[in-house]
Design an enzyme around this catalytic site. Structure first.
Site, PDB file in Angstrom:
ATOM      1  CD  GLU A 257      -1.919   2.019   2.125  1.00  0.00           C
ATOM      2  OE1 GLU A 257      -1.407   3.080   1.691  1.00  0.00           O
ATOM      3  OE2 GLU A 257      -2.289   1.854   3.294  1.00  0.00           O
ATOM      4  CB  CYS A 294      -1.924   6.241   2.881  1.00  0.00           C
ATOM      5  SG  CYS A 294      -2.886   5.277   4.019  1.00  0.00           S
TER       6      CYS A 294
END
Ligand code: NAP
Length: 517
Positions: A257, A294
């Site tokens: 990720e 994120c």
């Protein structure tokens, strides 16, 4: 400073080749794992794979709950350690620990419910449409030992006992946890607590271990006994590790990720109806966690001439300065700010130069859609920290052009009025091709752990767009399907036998049921 991919060996180069990157914490505070120790950890993980996989799902659920209970009980010890190493505030870290233990317990419920196994039974059928079919029974089984890379920005929820560890253990895979150098002491102590809780709850030896050190992380991923990797962090590091995992003689899945811009699109109707609320929400979202999420909205598209930019500037100036996680993040952030503010066609709305060392105040810059498209290389790159780019658009066509310019993202958000649904629908369909989660009138920061959560997206948001790293289906990443054909009942796993002893949902002859066959 992110570590350039060139610093990493290609899979054919010796593992000792890359110079280690800048350390972000005192390297002597926690000793690095010795090669012999890593070998013992890998051997133990390989030996634990069978016994851990053989545990009934309910028994693995008990392991997860034992870990959750132990972490909750150690909160007063762990949170101060996390505060010291990450510079995050106590309330945030306590909340993150709650999320972490909630996640472990929720995954335990998923194991007991059982549909995660995707148990499917097609009894033999001589009248099957394409010709007689054999008895086929399919379920998911664990992949084997997994190397999990802890993240810097979530010392609990994406680290030692975080989502990837919970997912892999839930799936029945031993975990070799690569500690992040940003919080080594916390990693070590959390690792001790997790290992002890697992052992007391009956987990096989070797089901979980922490390794410390950049090189040991690479070596672990290269080891043939390891069957998958998972990671949260920068694009260069994630890409380098993905290439190592894919380039092994036996390639393995690697779930990274990585970076995301998380664009937000504000329609004229929304700007008119609730401009101030949007400006305040945006400032709160891109500065949450000092912008080190994120899912931080790194781009906000606003209609020209509505004054939203001024409202945003006011709201952003009200957010105070705060400390970044560590020196590496601060260096990366400084580079990002230089890139953003120095790009052609940019004006600075709010200047948040570094106040002192790790302490920074928010920065907001502004441009137009034509300038964004012309300088996409500089402007469509994640800047990790409390900075964001406001982009003014003139009309719907410009908005569509901008949306089409994105590569993969974790999220994309639209702020609009319901009366604008017809204009927004084409934009949403462009965004669906580029993001894993689409939001309506919300903010992308704050990723709930639920059954329907999707935290992933096309490259470079992740290395595998078909999975999620948050939510209960994150477990799926560490399982692979196996079909048994014509197998005698006694040799079938309990899950696939005629009698549904576990009482779990199974698809029998095409229909979901908990009945026996
Ligand atoms: P990172 O540099 O990606 O490091 C993450 C992990 O990978 C650490 O364990 C690190 O080891 C290891 N590593 C780094 N480069 C490697 C390489 N080339 N080969 C093998 N292993 C490698 O992440 P970070 O330290 O958290 O932050 C750096 C930047 O990443 C930030 O400035 C930010 O831009 C980005 N970031 C993004 C997200 C996101 O969710 N999108 C999250 C965190 C960070 P050591 O710790 O031992 O050095």
């Amino acid at each position: 400073m992110t570590v350039p991919a060139s610093a990493v060996p290609t899979p054919t180069e010796p593992t000792s080749a890359p110079p280690p990157p800048t350390r972000v914490a005192n390297p002597t505070s926690v000793p690095h794992t010795e090669p012999a120790e890593l070998e013992a950890i890998l051997a133990a993980a390989a030996a634990a794979a069978g016994p851990l996989a053989a545990l009934a799902p309910a028994a693995r659920a008990r392991l997860l709950r034992a870990v959750a209970d132990a972490l909750d009980a150690a909160a007063d010890e762990l949170v101060p350690l996390a505060m010291e190493e990450s510079h995050l505030l106590e309330a945030r870290l306590r909340g993150e620990l709650v999320r972490t233990t909630f996640q472990l317990r929720l995954f335990g419920e998923v194991l007991e419910e059982g549909s995660y196994l995707e148990a499917t039974i097609d009894p033999a059928d001589p009248d099957w449409g394409m010709g007689p079919r054999p008895d086929l029974r399919r379920m998911l089984v664990p992949l084997g030992p997994v190397v999990v890379y802890a993240a810097s920005n979530f010392p609990f929820a994406f680290s030692v006992a975080g989502g990837d560890t919970a997912s892999a253990l839930a799936a029945g895979c031993p975990v070799i946890l690569k500690a992040h150098s940003g919080h080594p002491a916390l990693s070590q102590r959390t690792g001790e607590i997790v290992a002890q809780a697992l052992a007391c709850a009956g987990a096989p030896d070797g089901a979980f271990a922490v390794v410390v050190g950049y090189e040991r992380g690479i070596e672990a991923l290269q080891d043939q006994r390891v069957k998958a990797g998972s990671f949260t962090g920068s694009i260069p590091a994630g890409r380098a590790l993905f290439d190592i995992a894919s380039g092994r003689p036996e390639p393995i899945p690697f779930y990274g990720e990585l970076g995301s811009l998380n664009p937000v699109f504000v329609t004229p109707g929304a700007a008119k109806a609730r401009g101030e609320e949007i400006a305040t929400g945006f400032a709160g979202s891109f500065t949450l966690g000092v912008g080190q999420f994120c899912t931080k909205p790194g781009l906000l598209f606003v209609p020209a001439g509505h004054g939203l930019d001024e409202q945003i500037a006011v709201a952003a100036r009200e957010v105070g300065a705060a400390e970044l996680l560590n020196k590496r993040i601060a260096e990366g952030y400084a580079e990002g700010i230089t890139r953003l503010t120095g790009a052609p066609g940019i004006s600075v709305l709010v200047e948040g130069a570094a106040v002192d060392g790790l302490v920074v105040a928010p920065t907001v810059v502004k441009t137009t859609v034509p300038a964004l498209l012309e300088h996409a290389d500089a402007l469509l790159e994640e800047c990790f920290g409390p900075a964001s780019l406001v982009v003014e658009y003139e009309d719907v066509e410009q908005l569509a052009d901008a949306a089409a310019a994105f590569s993969g993202n974790l999220t994309a958000t639209v702020h609009a009025e319901e009366s604008e649904a017809d204009q927004v629908a084409p934009l949403l369909s462009l965004l669906r091709d580029r993001a894993g989660r689409l939001l309506w009138n919300g903010w992308p920061t704050g990723v709930s752990v639920t059954y329907a959560m999707q935290h992933g997206g096309p490259w470079p948001a992740t290395t595998s767009s078909i999975h999620t790293s948050v939510g209960t289906t994150a477990i799926r990443r560490f399982l692979r399907p196996v079909s048994y054909q014509g197998m005698p009942e006694a040799l079938l796993p309990e899950v696939l036998r005629d009698k549904n002893v576990l009482g779990i949902p199974r698809r029998v002859n095409g229909t979901l049921t908990t009945d026996d066959v």
